[in-house]
Design a protein around this motif. Structure first.
Motif, PDB file in Angstrom:
ATOM      1  N   PHE A 115      71.161 110.705  77.141  1.00  0.00           N
ATOM      2  CA  PHE A 115      71.187 109.574  76.213  1.00  0.00           C
ATOM      3  C   PHE A 115      70.112 109.736  75.150  1.00  0.00           C
ATOM      4  O   PHE A 115      70.343 109.463  73.966  1.00  0.00           O
ATOM      5  CB  PHE A 115      70.982 108.273  76.988  1.00  0.00           C
ATOM      6  N   ALA A 119      70.586 110.121  71.093  1.00  0.00           N
ATOM      7  CA  ALA A 119      69.922 109.258  70.118  1.00  0.00           C
ATOM      8  C   ALA A 119      69.215 110.087  69.056  1.00  0.00           C
ATOM      9  O   ALA A 119      69.268 109.768  67.861  1.00  0.00           O
ATOM     10  CB  ALA A 119      68.924 108.337  70.820  1.00  0.00           C
ATOM     11  N   TYR A 122      71.819 111.529  66.749  1.00  0.00           N
ATOM     12  CA  TYR A 122      72.315 110.514  65.817  1.00  0.00           C
ATOM     13  C   TYR A 122      71.320 110.285  64.685  1.00  0.00           C
ATOM     14  O   TYR A 122      71.697 110.226  63.504  1.00  0.00           O
ATOM     15  CB  TYR A 122      72.570 109.201  66.551  1.00  0.00           C
ATOM     16  N   SER A 158      69.953  97.151  60.397  1.00  0.00           N
ATOM     17  CA  SER A 158      69.115  97.031  61.596  1.00  0.00           C
ATOM     18  C   SER A 158      69.476  95.771  62.372  1.00  0.00           C
ATOM     19  O   SER A 158      69.591  95.791  63.601  1.00  0.00           O
ATOM     20  CB  SER A 158      67.634  96.998  61.204  1.00  0.00           C
ATOM     21  N   PHE A 161      72.955  96.271  64.040  1.00  0.00           N
ATOM     22  CA  PHE A 161      72.892  97.096  65.241  1.00  0.00           C
ATOM     23  C   PHE A 161      72.220  96.346  66.395  1.00  0.00           C
ATOM     24  O   PHE A 161      72.587  96.526  67.559  1.00  0.00           O
ATOM     25  CB  PHE A 161      72.134  98.391  64.950  1.00  0.00           C
ATOM     26  N   SER A 162      71.216  95.523  66.064  1.00  0.00           N
ATOM     27  CA  SER A 162      70.554  94.738  67.110  1.00  0.00           C
ATOM     28  C   SER A 162      71.526  93.751  67.745  1.00  0.00           C
ATOM     29  O   SER A 162      71.495  93.524  68.960  1.00  0.00           O
ATOM     30  CB  SER A 162      69.357  93.980  66.517  1.00  0.00           C
ATOM     31  N   LEU A 164      74.913  94.097  67.785  1.00  0.00           N
ATOM     32  CA  LEU A 164      76.004  94.802  68.452  1.00  0.00           C
ATOM     33  C   LEU A 164      75.549  95.522  69.712  1.00  0.00           C
ATOM     34  O   LEU A 164      76.256  95.524  70.735  1.00  0.00           O
ATOM     35  CB  LEU A 164      76.638  95.801  67.483  1.00  0.00           C
ATOM     36  N   TRP A 165      74.370  96.148  69.664  1.00  0.00           N
ATOM     37  CA  TRP A 165      73.949  97.020  70.758  1.00  0.00           C
ATOM     38  C   TRP A 165      72.886  96.404  71.669  1.00  0.00           C
ATOM     39  O   TRP A 165      72.834  96.727  72.844  1.00  0.00           O
ATOM     40  CB  TRP A 165      73.407  98.340  70.189  1.00  0.00           C
ATOM     41  N   LEU A 166      72.021  95.561  71.119  1.00  0.00           N
ATOM     42  CA  LEU A 166      70.914  95.021  71.908  1.00  0.00           C
ATOM     43  C   LEU A 166      71.135  93.586  72.348  1.00  0.00           C
ATOM     44  O   LEU A 166      70.287  93.011  73.025  1.00  0.00           O
ATOM     45  CB  LEU A 166      69.604  95.130  71.105  1.00  0.00           C
ATOM     46  N   GLY A 167      72.249  93.007  71.941  1.00  0.00           N
ATOM     47  CA  GLY A 167      72.558  91.658  72.385  1.00  0.00           C
ATOM     48  C   GLY A 167      71.814  90.556  71.669  1.00  0.00           C
ATOM     49  O   GLY A 167      71.790  89.413  72.148  1.00  0.00           O
TER      50      GLY A 167
END
Length: 201
Positions: A115, A119, A122, A158, A161-162, A164-167
């Motif tokens: 993972f 990252a 990416y 930012s 993404f927070s 979508l990915w970090l809830g």
């Protein structure tokens, strides 16, 4: 730009252009501060902030010069040259020193190695390689000032993404900041110097 009142050598800033930049900047601050602008008054400078300031100044100088360079070097070769130069001249010596003083070759926390490597890949391919390639192309086509204005989209992505990915929960300051940034860029795009605007068919 607002203090100099110039379009980085491409003509004077109009009142609409200043409003566009100011509106996009205000939207950025709204997202960064999470709607609590008083937090900005408690901001404390550190060594990292100094390095960030030096990097921002260097990037601004590079952006201004890049349009001249892209007249003789295409954006893709220019991105490759500058990218490898930064890697060899800056990052490689730092990494070698880190290894020499006993640091591990690769560090990650709270994730498996696969993972972490994904990252890193990416970060290297998407924002670093493709992002800079698109930015250089924008500088070559419309100039440094107008292309740089789209950097205000960074906190927008930012935040996205927070969520979508970090809830992180979508909040009013996300919506308000996004609206202000897009409105500012729209004003900026429609009020650029006349000689940069596309000619009507």
């Amino acid at each position: 730009m607002l203090l100099l009142g110039r379009w980085m050598g491409e003509g004077p800033l109009t009142a609409a252009m200043k409003w566009g930049v100011a509106l996009a900047f205000a939207g950025t601050l709204l997202i960064i501060s999470k709607g609590q602008l008083q937090t900005l008054t408690r901001f404390q400078l550190s060594l990292g902030n100094l390095w960030s300031l030096v990097a921002a100044i260097s990037f601004a100088w590079f952006s201004i010069r890049a349009r001249d360079w892209t007249r003789t070097i295409a954006p893709l070769p220019l991105m490759v040259v500058t990218g490898w130069s930064g890697l060899i001249v800056v990052m490689l010596p730092v990494y070698v020193v880190w290894i020499a003083i006993g640091g591990p070759w690769f560090v990650w926390n709270d994730a498996d190695a696969g993972f972490a490597l994904a990252a890193v890949a990416y970060m290297g391919l998407a924002p670093t390689m493709l992002g800079n390639l698109f930015y250089l192309y924008g500088v070559a086509v419309v100039g440094a000032a107008r292309a740089a204005a789209f950097l205000y989209l960074s906190p927008l992505f930012s935040a996205a993404f927070s969520i979508l990915w970090l809830g992180e929960q979508l909040a009013w300051y996300h919506v308000g900041g996004i609206a202000a940034i897009f409105a500012g860029l729209l004003i900026l795009g429609k009020s650029g110097p006349a000689r940069l605007r596309p000619k009507p068919a």
